[in-house]
Scaffold this motif. Structure first.
Motif, PDB file in Angstrom:
ATOM      1  N   LYS A 178      36.083 -29.144  -6.134  1.00  0.00           N
ATOM      2  CA  LYS A 178      37.321 -29.452  -6.854  1.00  0.00           C
ATOM      3  C   LYS A 178      37.022 -29.813  -8.309  1.00  0.00           C
ATOM      4  O   LYS A 178      37.740 -29.398  -9.229  1.00  0.00           O
ATOM      5  N   TYR A 195      47.228 -27.854  -5.990  1.00  0.00           N
ATOM      6  CA  TYR A 195      46.974 -27.733  -4.549  1.00  0.00           C
ATOM      7  C   TYR A 195      48.275 -27.914  -3.782  1.00  0.00           C
ATOM      8  O   TYR A 195      49.027 -28.854  -4.038  1.00  0.00           O
ATOM      9  N   GLU A 196      48.524 -27.006  -2.846  1.00  0.00           N
ATOM     10  CA  GLU A 196      49.748 -27.058  -2.030  1.00  0.00           C
ATOM     11  C   GLU A 196      49.392 -27.038  -0.549  1.00  0.00           C
ATOM     12  O   GLU A 196      48.595 -26.206  -0.106  1.00  0.00           O
ATOM     13  N   VAL A 211      45.550 -25.293   3.037  1.00  0.00           N
ATOM     14  CA  VAL A 211      45.882 -25.615   1.656  1.00  0.00           C
ATOM     15  C   VAL A 211      45.668 -24.396   0.764  1.00  0.00           C
ATOM     16  O   VAL A 211      44.700 -23.645   0.944  1.00  0.00           O
ATOM     17  N   VAL A 213      45.279 -23.237  -3.330  1.00  0.00           N
ATOM     18  CA  VAL A 213      45.045 -23.729  -4.682  1.00  0.00           C
ATOM     19  C   VAL A 213      45.301 -22.604  -5.676  1.00  0.00           C
ATOM     20  O   VAL A 213      44.958 -21.443  -5.433  1.00  0.00           O
ATOM     21  N   THR A 222      43.348 -19.617  -0.382  1.00  0.00           N
ATOM     22  CA  THR A 222      43.806 -20.464   0.724  1.00  0.00           C
ATOM     23  C   THR A 222      42.643 -20.730   1.665  1.00  0.00           C
ATOM     24  O   THR A 222      41.806 -19.852   1.899  1.00  0.00           O
ATOM     25  N   LYS A 228      43.148 -32.950   4.852  1.00  0.00           N
ATOM     26  CA  LYS A 228      43.719 -32.360   3.645  1.00  0.00           C
ATOM     27  C   LYS A 228      42.661 -32.247   2.559  1.00  0.00           C
ATOM     28  O   LYS A 228      42.556 -31.214   1.878  1.00  0.00           O
ATOM     29  N   ARG A 229      41.859 -33.285   2.423  1.00  0.00           N
ATOM     30  CA  ARG A 229      40.813 -33.270   1.399  1.00  0.00           C
ATOM     31  C   ARG A 229      39.795 -32.169   1.653  1.00  0.00           C
ATOM     32  O   ARG A 229      39.383 -31.461   0.728  1.00  0.00           O
ATOM     33  N   GLU A 232      41.278 -28.826   0.787  1.00  0.00           N
ATOM     34  CA  GLU A 232      41.344 -28.641  -0.665  1.00  0.00           C
ATOM     35  C   GLU A 232      39.982 -28.232  -1.210  1.00  0.00           C
ATOM     36  O   GLU A 232      39.881 -27.350  -2.073  1.00  0.00           O
ATOM     37  N   LYS A 233      38.921 -28.864  -0.714  1.00  0.00           N
ATOM     38  CA  LYS A 233      37.574 -28.517  -1.166  1.00  0.00           C
ATOM     39  C   LYS A 233      37.218 -27.083  -0.780  1.00  0.00           C
ATOM     40  O   LYS A 233      36.623 -26.347  -1.565  1.00  0.00           O
ATOM     41  N   ALA A 236      39.134 -24.750  -3.042  1.00  0.00           N
ATOM     42  CA  ALA A 236      38.514 -24.707  -4.367  1.00  0.00           C
ATOM     43  C   ALA A 236      37.257 -23.848  -4.343  1.00  0.00           C
ATOM     44  O   ALA A 236      37.019 -23.043  -5.261  1.00  0.00           O
TER      45      ALA A 236
END
Length: 249
Positions: A178, A195-196, A211, A213, A222, A228-229, A232-233, A236
């Motif tokens: 990220k 991020y969604e 998620v 980005v 995606t 969630k974290r 996201e990573k 990314a």
């Protein structure tokens, strides 16, 4: 509810785990506590009508709390020794990579820690023995047990052996995906990545988050993760790869 109904499923002899940790415990009960999931303790208290301070042993949360701090200290000390000329920022990145859940999960897998977990039948049948969060927590708890039974040297000896293959893995120091994506966007005058949350599925004990980005001017990426974290990573990382940027996993 009967006593038979709350017996932990599986759960190999913790003496074997002690051997794998390389320490002769004066109090094996500490190690038993380190692999006892809270779900089992809750059932034991409910069945026996005891308070949390009574009953056989404790669940691993308190030992996990301690082990997290012991691990952080031992890794920080080791990094200062191993990389005497690196600045604080680089050391901090290395430290974050070495104490994160993924690193703990890799160590837990090497120990086959899931075999030793003491779980309620419901948690066991729901996949708790392979749950990455539970395994990482129990790994920290085992470090806490090592510290209480054998002192800092016992914990340090185990950590340096178990983490030896990871400490030199990243050259240069790893950059969180990220952060890397944010720096890539800022370096080109773009707005910060967005991020969604697209979806959440899976059972309660092991959810799956999806998620997406987006960086202005680029195709979105995606990915999924156990939190969630984590999703996201992963998203990314996926977008960085699309952009042709090397990613340190």
């Amino acid at each position: 509810m009967t006593n038979e109904a709350i017996e932990p499923e599986g759960g190999a002899d913790v003496a074997e785990l002690a051997a794998a940790l390389g320490h002769t415990f004066a109090d094996l009960g500490l190690l038993a506590d380190a692999v006892t999931h809270p779900s089992l303790m809750g059932l034991e208290r409910s069945d026996k009508g005891t308070s949390p301070s009574q009953g056989p042993g404790i669940a691993y949360e308190r030992l996990e709390f301690l082990g997290d701090r012991v691990l952080g200290l031992c890794i920080a000390d080791w990094l200062l020794e191993r990389f005497p000329n690196e600045k604080e920022g680089a050391l901090a990145k290395r430290h974050a990579a070495l104490v994160r859940r993924e690193a703990l999960g890799a160590v837990a897998a090497g120990l086959d820690l899931g075999r030793y977990l003491r779980l309620s039948p419901a948690e066991d049948s729901g996949g708790g023995r392979g749950n990455r969060t539970i395994l990482a927590d129990a790994c920290e708890a085992a470090i806490g047990a090592l510290y209480l039974d054998g002192g800092l040297e016992a914990a340090k000896r185990f950590i340096r052996g178990a983490w030896a293959g990871m400490i030199d893995r990243h050259q240069p120091p790893p950059l969180d995906p990220k952060t890397a994506l944010q720096e890539w966007a800022q370096g080109r005058g773009r707005p910060l990545p967005v991020y969604e949350m697209m979806d959440q599925s899976g059972p309660a004990h092991e959810p799956v988050f999806c998620v997406r980005v987006t960086v202005q001017g680029e195709e979105p990426a995606t990915a999924t993760g156990s939190s969630k974290r984590a999703a996201e990573k992963q998203a990314a990382s996926a977008l960085l790869r699309q952009l042709g940027v090397a990613v340190h996993d």
